[in-house]
Design a protein around this motif. Structure first.
Motif, PDB file in Angstrom:
ATOM      1  N   MET A  77     -37.674 -41.173  13.367  1.00  0.00           N
ATOM      2  CA  MET A  77     -38.890 -41.634  14.045  1.00  0.00           C
ATOM      3  C   MET A  77     -38.533 -42.118  15.448  1.00  0.00           C
ATOM      4  O   MET A  77     -38.441 -43.312  15.730  1.00  0.00           O
ATOM      5  CB  MET A  77     -39.582 -42.731  13.233  1.00  0.00           C
ATOM      6  CG  MET A  77     -41.021 -42.929  13.633  1.00  0.00           C
ATOM      7  SD  MET A  77     -41.934 -43.856  12.396  1.00  0.00           S
ATOM      8  CE  MET A  77     -43.550 -43.838  13.168  1.00  0.00           C
ATOM      9  N   VAL A  78     -38.310 -41.122  16.318  1.00  0.00           N
ATOM     10  CA  VAL A  78     -37.837 -41.343  17.680  1.00  0.00           C
ATOM     11  C   VAL A  78     -38.505 -40.339  18.613  1.00  0.00           C
ATOM     12  O   VAL A  78     -38.713 -39.185  18.236  1.00  0.00           O
ATOM     13  CB  VAL A  78     -36.302 -41.155  17.770  1.00  0.00           C
ATOM     14  CG1 VAL A  78     -35.800 -41.387  19.181  1.00  0.00           C
ATOM     15  CG2 VAL A  78     -35.585 -42.061  16.799  1.00  0.00           C
ATOM     16  N   GLY A  79     -38.814 -40.770  19.833  1.00  0.00           N
ATOM     17  CA  GLY A  79     -39.328 -39.879  20.864  1.00  0.00           C
ATOM     18  C   GLY A  79     -38.592 -40.148  22.157  1.00  0.00           C
ATOM     19  O   GLY A  79     -37.849 -41.114  22.281  1.00  0.00           O
ATOM     20  N   ASN A 124     -51.384 -46.209  14.578  1.00  0.00           N
ATOM     21  CA  ASN A 124     -50.741 -45.989  13.278  1.00  0.00           C
ATOM     22  C   ASN A 124     -51.743 -45.327  12.336  1.00  0.00           C
ATOM     23  O   ASN A 124     -52.680 -45.955  11.861  1.00  0.00           O
ATOM     24  CB  ASN A 124     -50.258 -47.327  12.703  1.00  0.00           C
ATOM     25  CG  ASN A 124     -49.494 -47.157  11.406  1.00  0.00           C
ATOM     26  OD1 ASN A 124     -49.495 -46.111  10.785  1.00  0.00           O
ATOM     27  ND2 ASN A 124     -48.842 -48.229  10.992  1.00  0.00           N
ATOM     28  N   THR A 125     -51.530 -44.047  12.068  1.00  0.00           N
ATOM     29  CA  THR A 125     -52.409 -43.302  11.164  1.00  0.00           C
ATOM     30  C   THR A 125     -51.888 -43.309   9.733  1.00  0.00           C
ATOM     31  O   THR A 125     -52.478 -42.698   8.855  1.00  0.00           O
ATOM     32  CB  THR A 125     -52.562 -41.838  11.635  1.00  0.00           C
ATOM     33  OG1 THR A 125     -51.277 -41.219  11.628  1.00  0.00           O
ATOM     34  CG2 THR A 125     -53.183 -41.772  13.022  1.00  0.00           C
ATOM     35  N   GLY A 126     -50.777 -44.018   9.512  1.00  0.00           N
ATOM     36  CA  GLY A 126     -50.156 -44.039   8.192  1.00  0.00           C
ATOM     37  C   GLY A 126     -50.657 -45.160   7.306  1.00  0.00           C
ATOM     38  O   GLY A 126     -51.621 -45.860   7.622  1.00  0.00           O
ATOM     39  N   HIS A 158     -36.850 -46.061   9.091  1.00  0.00           N
ATOM     40  CA  HIS A 158     -37.722 -45.203   9.888  1.00  0.00           C
ATOM     41  C   HIS A 158     -36.944 -44.525  11.016  1.00  0.00           C
ATOM     42  O   HIS A 158     -37.064 -43.314  11.219  1.00  0.00           O
ATOM     43  CB  HIS A 158     -38.902 -45.995  10.452  1.00  0.00           C
ATOM     44  CG  HIS A 158     -39.829 -46.512   9.392  1.00  0.00           C
ATOM     45  ND1 HIS A 158     -41.152 -46.804   9.649  1.00  0.00           N
ATOM     46  CD2 HIS A 158     -39.640 -46.808   8.079  1.00  0.00           C
ATOM     47  CE1 HIS A 158     -41.736 -47.245   8.541  1.00  0.00           C
ATOM     48  NE2 HIS A 158     -40.824 -47.269   7.581  1.00  0.00           N
ATOM     49  N   TYR A 159     -36.152 -45.305  11.753  1.00  0.00           N
ATOM     50  CA  TYR A 159     -35.338 -44.747  12.845  1.00  0.00           C
ATOM     51  C   TYR A 159     -34.357 -43.724  12.277  1.00  0.00           C
ATOM     52  O   TYR A 159     -34.201 -42.629  12.809  1.00  0.00           O
ATOM     53  CB  TYR A 159     -34.593 -45.889  13.535  1.00  0.00           C
ATOM     54  CG  TYR A 159     -33.792 -45.506  14.757  1.00  0.00           C
ATOM     55  CD1 TYR A 159     -34.431 -45.283  15.975  1.00  0.00           C
ATOM     56  CD2 TYR A 159     -32.409 -45.385  14.710  1.00  0.00           C
ATOM     57  CE1 TYR A 159     -33.705 -44.962  17.119  1.00  0.00           C
ATOM     58  CE2 TYR A 159     -31.678 -45.067  15.841  1.00  0.00           C
ATOM     59  CZ  TYR A 159     -32.325 -44.856  17.042  1.00  0.00           C
ATOM     60  OH  TYR A 159     -31.609 -44.536  18.163  1.00  0.00           O
ATOM     61  N   GLN A 160     -33.726 -44.075  11.160  1.00  0.00           N
ATOM     62  CA  GLN A 160     -32.753 -43.207  10.529  1.00  0.00           C
ATOM     63  C   GLN A 160     -33.394 -41.905  10.030  1.00  0.00           C
ATOM     64  O   GLN A 160     -32.729 -40.874   9.938  1.00  0.00           O
ATOM     65  CB  GLN A 160     -32.067 -43.941   9.360  1.00  0.00           C
ATOM     66  CG  GLN A 160     -31.224 -45.123   9.795  1.00  0.00           C
ATOM     67  CD  GLN A 160     -32.012 -46.400  10.130  1.00  0.00           C
ATOM     68  OE1 GLN A 160     -33.235 -46.462  10.031  1.00  0.00           O
ATOM     69  NE2 GLN A 160     -31.289 -47.420  10.562  1.00  0.00           N
ATOM     70  N   ALA A 168     -47.024 -41.790  12.241  1.00  0.00           N
ATOM     71  CA  ALA A 168     -47.445 -41.392  10.901  1.00  0.00           C
ATOM     72  C   ALA A 168     -46.334 -41.617   9.886  1.00  0.00           C
ATOM     73  O   ALA A 168     -45.167 -41.812  10.247  1.00  0.00           O
ATOM     74  CB  ALA A 168     -47.873 -39.925  10.909  1.00  0.00           C
ATOM     75  N   ASP A 169     -46.706 -41.568   8.625  1.00  0.00           N
ATOM     76  CA  ASP A 169     -45.750 -41.809   7.550  1.00  0.00           C
ATOM     77  C   ASP A 169     -44.766 -40.658   7.332  1.00  0.00           C
ATOM     78  O   ASP A 169     -43.854 -40.785   6.523  1.00  0.00           O
ATOM     79  CB  ASP A 169     -46.489 -42.125   6.247  1.00  0.00           C
ATOM     80  CG  ASP A 169     -47.248 -43.438   6.322  1.00  0.00           C
ATOM     81  OD1 ASP A 169     -46.988 -44.239   7.251  1.00  0.00           O
ATOM     82  OD2 ASP A 169     -48.114 -43.675   5.455  1.00  0.00           O
ATOM     83  N   ASN A 170     -44.932 -39.560   8.059  1.00  0.00           N
ATOM     84  CA  ASN A 170     -43.924 -38.492   8.020  1.00  0.00           C
ATOM     85  C   ASN A 170     -42.758 -38.829   8.944  1.00  0.00           C
ATOM     86  O   ASN A 170     -41.868 -38.021   9.169  1.00  0.00           O
ATOM     87  CB  ASN A 170     -44.531 -37.132   8.372  1.00  0.00           C
ATOM     88  CG  ASN A 170     -45.020 -37.045   9.809  1.00  0.00           C
ATOM     89  OD1 ASN A 170     -45.028 -38.036  10.547  1.00  0.00           O
ATOM     90  ND2 ASN A 170     -45.447 -35.868  10.207  1.00  0.00           N
TER      91      ASN A 170
END
Length: 152
Positions: free
Chosen positions: A140-142, A69-71, A135-137, A45-47
């Motif tokens: 956006m990591v799991g 991708n829901t963003g 995004h990574y910064q 998502a875009d969050n």
């Protein structure tokens, strides 16, 4: 002559070219879809978050990941080590139009899904991330925990 508009990496869809290259990585190897006994859907998502952001698998398990991708902007689902993803994310900031297409990466346009089939033949702690610049910064990591000896 009209020039085509330049497109940043974050706007492009990378088409998979040819057969999947099976190259052993520290986090496993490309798998065969028919060998996948489990499918895991991961929302992007875009969050700048993944849902779920923690995944557990067994060593030797082949998993089909469906990245949704829901963003409203492009996102990626890239499996790797923390070190590899961090290094790649730095490169993406310096070279945002850099093209890359590996079997452990899915580039997913808004409202679409991408798939990765991966065999986790090595135990350890790995991650999945969106490596699009910023995004990574933004976090956006799991994480992926691969339990040794087939114990999840």
């Amino acid at each position: 002559m009209l020039a085509a508009p330049a497109r940043a990496h974050g706007d492009e869809v990378h088409a998979k070219k040819g057969p999947v290259r099976k190259e052993q990585k520290d986090w496993g190897i490309a798998g065969d879809a028919k060998s996948a006994k489990r499918s895991i859907e991961v929302g992007m998502a875009d969050n700048m978050r993944f849902t779920p952001d923690k995944i557990a698998v067994r060593q030797g398990e082949t998993v089909k990941f469906v990245a949704r991708n829901t963003g409203k902007v492009m996102h990626e689902f890239v499996i790797g080590t923390k070190a590899e993803n961090g290094k790649h994310a730095e490169m993406m900031v310096k070279f945002p139009t850099m093209e890359h297409d590996e079997p452990y990466m899915a580039h997913v346009p808004p409202g679409k899904t991408g798939e990765i089939v991966w065999t986790f033949n090595r135990a350890g702690e790995f991650e999945f991330a969106c490596l699009i610049a910023g995004h990574y910064q933004a976090g956006m990591v799991g994480s992926i925990t691969v339990a040794a000896g087939g114990k999840a």
